[in-house]
Design an enzyme around this catalytic site. Structure first.
Site, PDB file in Angstrom:
ATOM      1  N   CYS A   2       0.765  -1.184   0.074  1.00 13.39           N
ATOM      2  CA  CYS A   2       0.037   0.056  -0.032  1.00 13.39           C
ATOM      3  C   CYS A   2       0.767   1.252  -0.046  1.00 13.39           C
ATOM      4  O   CYS A   2       1.845   1.325   0.595  1.00 13.39           O
ATOM      5  CB  CYS A   2      -0.909   0.029   1.375  1.00 13.39           C
ATOM      6  SG  CYS A   2      -1.825  -1.229   1.398  1.00 13.39           S
ATOM      7  N   ARG A  27       5.296   0.269  -6.290  1.00 16.67           N
ATOM      8  CA  ARG A  27       5.223  -0.431  -5.108  1.00 16.67           C
ATOM      9  C   ARG A  27       4.179  -1.836  -5.285  1.00 16.67           C
ATOM     10  O   ARG A  27       4.523  -2.643  -4.397  1.00 16.67           O
ATOM     11  CB  ARG A  27       4.948   0.525  -3.841  1.00 16.67           C
ATOM     12  CG  ARG A  27       5.955   1.423  -3.614  1.00 16.67           C
ATOM     13  CD  ARG A  27       5.212   2.361  -2.606  1.00 16.67           C
ATOM     14  NE  ARG A  27       4.891   1.829  -1.383  1.00 16.67           N
ATOM     15  CZ  ARG A  27       5.548   1.804  -0.330  1.00 16.67           C
ATOM     16  NH1 ARG A  27       6.626   2.480  -0.516  1.00 16.67           N
ATOM     17  NH2 ARG A  27       5.266   1.471   0.800  1.00 16.67           N
ATOM     18  N   ASN A  99      -1.602   2.009   5.526  1.00 15.07           N
ATOM     19  CA  ASN A  99      -0.689   1.054   4.953  1.00 15.07           C
ATOM     20  C   ASN A  99      -0.159   0.234   6.200  1.00 15.07           C
ATOM     21  O   ASN A  99       0.103   0.823   7.258  1.00 15.07           O
ATOM     22  CB  ASN A  99       0.547   1.845   4.363  1.00 15.07           C
ATOM     23  CG  ASN A  99       1.748   1.017   4.132  1.00 15.07           C
ATOM     24  OD1 ASN A  99       1.453  -0.298   3.931  1.00 15.07           O
ATOM     25  ND2 ASN A  99       2.608   1.596   3.659  1.00 15.07           N
ATOM     26  N   GLY A 100      -0.564  -1.146   6.284  1.00 17.54           N
ATOM     27  CA  GLY A 100       0.207  -1.995   7.220  1.00 17.54           C
ATOM     28  C   GLY A 100      -1.004  -2.833   7.565  1.00 17.54           C
ATOM     29  O   GLY A 100      -2.066  -2.896   6.779  1.00 17.54           O
ATOM     30  N   GLU A 481      18.812 -17.068  -7.583  1.00 21.17           N
ATOM     31  CA  GLU A 481      18.218 -15.559  -7.978  1.00 21.17           C
ATOM     32  C   GLU A 481      17.641 -15.502  -9.526  1.00 21.17           C
ATOM     33  O   GLU A 481      16.719 -15.244  -9.712  1.00 21.17           O
ATOM     34  CB  GLU A 481      19.506 -14.934  -7.978  1.00 21.17           C
ATOM     35  CG  GLU A 481      19.350 -13.448  -8.355  1.00 21.17           C
ATOM     36  CD  GLU A 481      18.161 -12.683  -7.813  1.00 21.17           C
ATOM     37  OE1 GLU A 481      17.373 -12.978  -6.754  1.00 21.17           O
ATOM     38  OE2 GLU A 481      17.776 -11.603  -8.350  1.00 21.17           O
ATOM     39  N   LYS A 485      13.870 -14.534 -10.355  1.00 22.49           N
ATOM     40  CA  LYS A 485      13.716 -13.536 -11.399  1.00 22.49           C
ATOM     41  C   LYS A 485      12.861 -14.045 -12.642  1.00 22.49           C
ATOM     42  O   LYS A 485      11.692 -13.416 -12.794  1.00 22.49           O
ATOM     43  CB  LYS A 485      14.926 -13.232 -12.065  1.00 22.49           C
ATOM     44  CG  LYS A 485      15.084 -11.718 -12.378  1.00 22.49           C
ATOM     45  CD  LYS A 485      15.882 -10.699 -11.316  1.00 22.49           C
ATOM     46  CE  LYS A 485      14.964 -11.074  -9.957  1.00 22.49           C
ATOM     47  NZ  LYS A 485      15.461 -10.240  -9.058  1.00 22.49           N
ATOM     48  N   GLU A 488       9.405 -14.681 -11.064  1.00 21.89           N
ATOM     49  CA  GLU A 488       8.568 -13.482 -10.795  1.00 21.89           C
ATOM     50  C   GLU A 488       7.926 -12.784 -11.796  1.00 21.89           C
ATOM     51  O   GLU A 488       6.736 -12.234 -11.608  1.00 21.89           O
ATOM     52  CB  GLU A 488       9.750 -12.635 -10.113  1.00 21.89           C
ATOM     53  CG  GLU A 488       9.402 -11.565  -9.176  1.00 21.89           C
ATOM     54  CD  GLU A 488      10.591 -11.033  -8.583  1.00 21.89           C
ATOM     55  OE1 GLU A 488      10.389 -10.126  -7.687  1.00 21.89           O
ATOM     56  OE2 GLU A 488      11.685 -10.931  -8.780  1.00 21.89           O
ATOM     57  N   HIS A 504      20.051 -36.788  -6.707  1.00 22.04           N
ATOM     58  CA  HIS A 504      19.055 -36.956  -5.508  1.00 22.04           C
ATOM     59  C   HIS A 504      17.878 -36.586  -5.613  1.00 22.04           C
ATOM     60  O   HIS A 504      17.196 -36.436  -4.689  1.00 22.04           O
ATOM     61  CB  HIS A 504      19.879 -36.236  -4.511  1.00 22.04           C
ATOM     62  CG  HIS A 504      21.597 -36.585  -4.157  1.00 22.04           C
ATOM     63  ND1 HIS A 504      21.937 -37.843  -3.576  1.00 22.04           N
ATOM     64  CD2 HIS A 504      22.690 -36.076  -4.269  1.00 22.04           C
ATOM     65  CE1 HIS A 504      22.971 -38.218  -3.636  1.00 22.04           C
ATOM     66  NE2 HIS A 504      23.748 -36.750  -4.038  1.00 22.04           N
ATOM     67  N   LYS A 603       6.751  -3.948  -4.421  1.00 27.70           N
ATOM     68  CA  LYS A 603       8.297  -3.361  -4.333  1.00 27.70           C
ATOM     69  C   LYS A 603       8.802  -3.720  -3.000  1.00 27.70           C
ATOM     70  O   LYS A 603       9.911  -4.113  -2.704  1.00 27.70           O
ATOM     71  CB  LYS A 603       8.534  -2.126  -4.804  1.00 27.70           C
ATOM     72  CG  LYS A 603      10.166  -1.758  -5.254  1.00 27.70           C
ATOM     73  CD  LYS A 603      10.690  -2.668  -5.928  1.00 27.70           C
ATOM     74  CE  LYS A 603      12.230  -2.258  -6.128  1.00 27.70           C
ATOM     75  NZ  LYS A 603      12.741  -3.496  -6.648  1.00 27.70           N
TER      76      LYS A 603
HETATM   77  O1  M6R Z   1      13.744  -4.401  -0.069  1.00 29.28           O
HETATM   78  P1  M6R Z   1      14.347  -5.973   0.171  1.00 29.28           P
HETATM   79  O2  M6R Z   1      15.632  -5.977  -0.470  1.00 29.28           O
HETATM   80  O3  M6R Z   1      14.457  -6.045   1.679  1.00 29.28           O
HETATM   81  O4  M6R Z   1      13.348  -6.849  -0.359  1.00 29.28           O
HETATM   82  C1  M6R Z   1      13.332  -8.194  -0.075  1.00 29.28           C
HETATM   83  C2  M6R Z   1      12.241  -8.944  -1.359  1.00 29.28           C
HETATM   84  O5  M6R Z   1      11.317  -8.540  -1.034  1.00 29.28           O
HETATM   85  C3  M6R Z   1      12.885  -8.456  -2.542  1.00 29.28           C
HETATM   86  O6  M6R Z   1      14.345  -8.815  -2.633  1.00 29.28           O
HETATM   87  C4  M6R Z   1      12.285  -9.383  -3.582  1.00 29.28           C
HETATM   88  O7  M6R Z   1      12.568 -11.013  -3.673  1.00 29.28           O
HETATM   89  C5  M6R Z   1      12.546  -8.830  -4.956  1.00 29.28           C
HETATM   90  N1  M6R Z   1      11.262  -8.328  -5.488  1.00 29.28           N
HETATM   91  C6  M6R Z   1      13.108  -9.872  -6.128  1.00 29.28           C
HETATM   92  O8  M6R Z   1      13.306  -9.726  -7.395  1.00 29.28           O
END
Ligand code: M6R
Length: 608
Positions: A2, A27, A99-100, A481, A485, A488, A504, A603
């Protein structure tokens, strides 16, 4: 997650608020809304979907006023519907954005219902606005009623509240969720982050935990959690405003991938000399480097993967134990802390709820000190950590972390070398590592030259439903990673394994429909990895190999080869990251997904 924007001015604020919401779109959110105060009352529009849907409502029915609050909602309690979108009202007197998460919303809702309040949404938020309304029955001043209400709320939140018939101030507050005040000339603002207000000001006040702020045209009054008036310093935002512009690129993600040589240079600047790591980069108190005997790294998502790479570096270069854990696990278990352990957090945003909670817990556990490697200088994580090493990547707008990750790795390599120097690393080896670091921006640039080739490779991926990433050593976290990516932003199911684990279990998945992405650095694991690839080829798997020329791997039957620049082995995890970012990006573009704002993701993950 939010986002909140609030504004009070001598001009109409509706466009300011909507532009603020557009700037918060990165965000992640699923609905939005605005409430505007004018002489006749408080009026609102709410819409499901993109901020454009809200703009369309303003086109049909403009709302004008000189004060207002606005919100992008990322659904937690209740579906993304118009009824659940903020602002929420208590009668027609009060409107509130939040927000929260309010953890005790259920008992509060019951109490309020018993008092006759009617709920129009499924949200936890609606309890707050009714509680303030209820408090005003005995305490008619909005500021005081908000202060009373906040003492009843459990959880993390930032809020903004406006009242009918009071067009000269609004109230905002934060506890656990970010909120910043934007200071203008005869106009003032609040927002979840500075980027939302760069069109109206570059001067900001960062609210502290528990702060409540009364925002009027002529100034802001900030009260701490005890209700005492406080002076908080004003900071000037010093990033180039173009940082929030896509420039020539179609997506922020691609812009941010291409910025990496530049931002890695920015991350190195002032931190290394010709032959040494400059320990002054950790601030005046770099004495911890001499004392540290253990390292605990805690982070989430991509930042966690960066921490996994650092474990290899710290144990290899410094010879001291290092453990890495996701913050959402760390924060809920009993942790044994050996003597002289450094607590190191990694976060792009510096606002990730689990990482912040882990830091707060760690502060009670007798660590040597706390160090945050973070991209946002004004973030809560930076403010609450004893030491900070900023990654200097500039604002990252794409939800998929790219430049934030490679600059985290750069900062971690600097940190690993600095710790290693105090643990017997020779001056000669330090110089070699520093020179490797100096060459890093150029190698990342070379890796980007494979973009056109990777775009062709990505075309073969568009119809895949699964993918398996393999790596050994530091390439294992990079495989993780790469798979994160891909899933995601392209929504292709992807897994990553240490290549030695193939037989395994995951080998059972390999057939001609399963692409295998193998990261093959030229180091002493090469022959072992080649054997793993043979195991895949023997089962008809389609191999996508990322390696340098010296590995003697090439395009051949069942192998789609992508060349990665040959670099010092310490840099391999960073340089190998680039082609995987490009692969995910191009696959997502072919699939037509929302690259910068993938579904369901945010984000800045400011709630648990
Ligand atoms: O802001 P942060 O680095 O603490 O965020 C952690 C994760 O939410 C963030 O790295 C998320 O995994 C990314 N969107 C991946 O691309």
């Amino acid at each position: 997650m939010c986002g909140i924007v609030g504004a009070i001015a001598r001009r109409n604020v509706s466009k300011i608020l909507i532009e603020g919401l557009s700037r918060l779109e990165y965000r992640g959110y699923d609905s939005s809304g605005v409430a505007i105060n004018n002489e006749e009352g408080v009026y609102s529009h709410r819409a499901v979907g993109k901020v454009q849907a809200l703009k369309d409502k303003f086109e049909v029915q403009p709302l004008d006023g000189k004060m207002g609050i606005a919100h992008t909602r990322w659904a937690t309690h209740g579906k993304p519907t118009e009824a659940n979108a903020h602002p929420h009202f208590s009668g027609d007197d009060l409107a509130l954005v939040h927000n929260g998460i309010i953890e005790n919303h259920e008992p509060l809702r019951r109490e309020l219902k018993d008092k006759g309040y009617e709920f129009k949404s499924e949200t936890d938020t609606e309890v707050i606005v009714h509680l303030i309304h209820d408090a005003m029955k005995t305490q008619p001043d909005l500021l005081k009623a908000v202060q009373v209400t906040l003492t009843k709320l459990h959880g993390a939140f930032a809020i903004g509240v406006v009242q009918k018939d009071d067009n000269d101030r609004f109230i905002a507050a934060r506890k656990g969720s970010p909120l910043v005040v934007g200071v203008g000339i005869e106009e003032n603002f609040v927002a979840s982050d500075q980027l939302a207000l760069l069109h109206v000001t570059d001067q900001f006040i960062f609210l502290e935990e528990g702060d409540v702020v009364e925002v009027s045209r002529d100034g802001v009054s900030i009260y701490d959690a005890k209700g005492d008036l406080q002076e908080r310093p004003i900071s000037v935002f010093n990033h180039n405003i173009d940082a929030t512009d896509k420039g020539e690129f179609r997506h922020y993600m691609m812009k941010e991938i291409y910025e990496q040589p530049k931002v890695i240079s920015a991350c190195l600047e002032g931190r290394i000399s010709e032959s040494k790591v400059l320990t002054s980069c950790f601030g005046a108190d770099s004495a911890f480097l001499k004392e540290v005997e253990n390292v605990h790294i805690v982070a989430c998502g991509t930042s966690y993967h960066a921490g996994m790479v650092a474990k290899y570096w710290i144990e290899d270069l410094a010879g001291i134990p290092c453990s890495v854990e996701v913050a959402s696990e760390y924060r809920y278990r009993k942790v044994a802390v050996p003597k002289k352990t450094l607590f190191l957090t990694l976060s792009q945003s510096g606002e990730t709820a689990d990482t912040l909670a882990a830091l707060r817990m760690a502060k009670e556990l007798g660590y040597l000190t706390t160090l945050a490697i973070c991209n946002v200088p004004s973030s809560t994580l930076v403010r609450e950590s004893a030491l900070t090493l900023l990654t200097n990547a500039g604002p990252e707008i794409g939800v998929a972390s790219t430049k934030a990750f490679t600059t985290q790795l750069t900062a971690l390599l600097i940190t690993s070398v600095a710790i290693a120097v105090e643990n017997g690393l020779s001056a000669e080896k330090e110089k070699a590592l520093v020179q490797a670091l100096r060459s890093l921006p150029a190698h990342v640039n070379d890796a980007l030259l494979q973009d056109a080739h990777i775009k062709e490779v990505a075309d073969r991926f568009a119809n895949k439903h699964n993918a398996l990433f393999l790596g050994r050593g530091t390439m294992y976290p990079i495989a993780l990673e790469g798979s994160l990516k891909l899933k995601e932003i392209s929504y292709i199911h992807a897994e990553a394994y240490p290549a030695g684990e193939l037989k395994h279990g995951p080998l059972a998945l390999v057939d001609e429909d399963m692409p295998i992405i193998a990261l093959v650095p030229h180091n002493d694991m090469l022959d072992k990895l080649k054997s793993n690839l043979q195991e895949v080829a023997a089962r008809g798997g389609e191999l996508y190999v990322f390696a340098d020329k010296d590995t003697d791997l090439n395009n051949e039957e069942n192998i789609i080869f992508t060349e990665v620049p040959k670099v010092d082995s310490i840099l391999e995890p960073i340089v190998h990251t680039i082609p995987l970012q490009l692969l995910s990006y191009h696959v997502a573009v072919v699939k037509g997904t929302d690259v910068d704002q993938p579904r369901n993701l945010a984000k800045s993950v400011t709630v648990e």
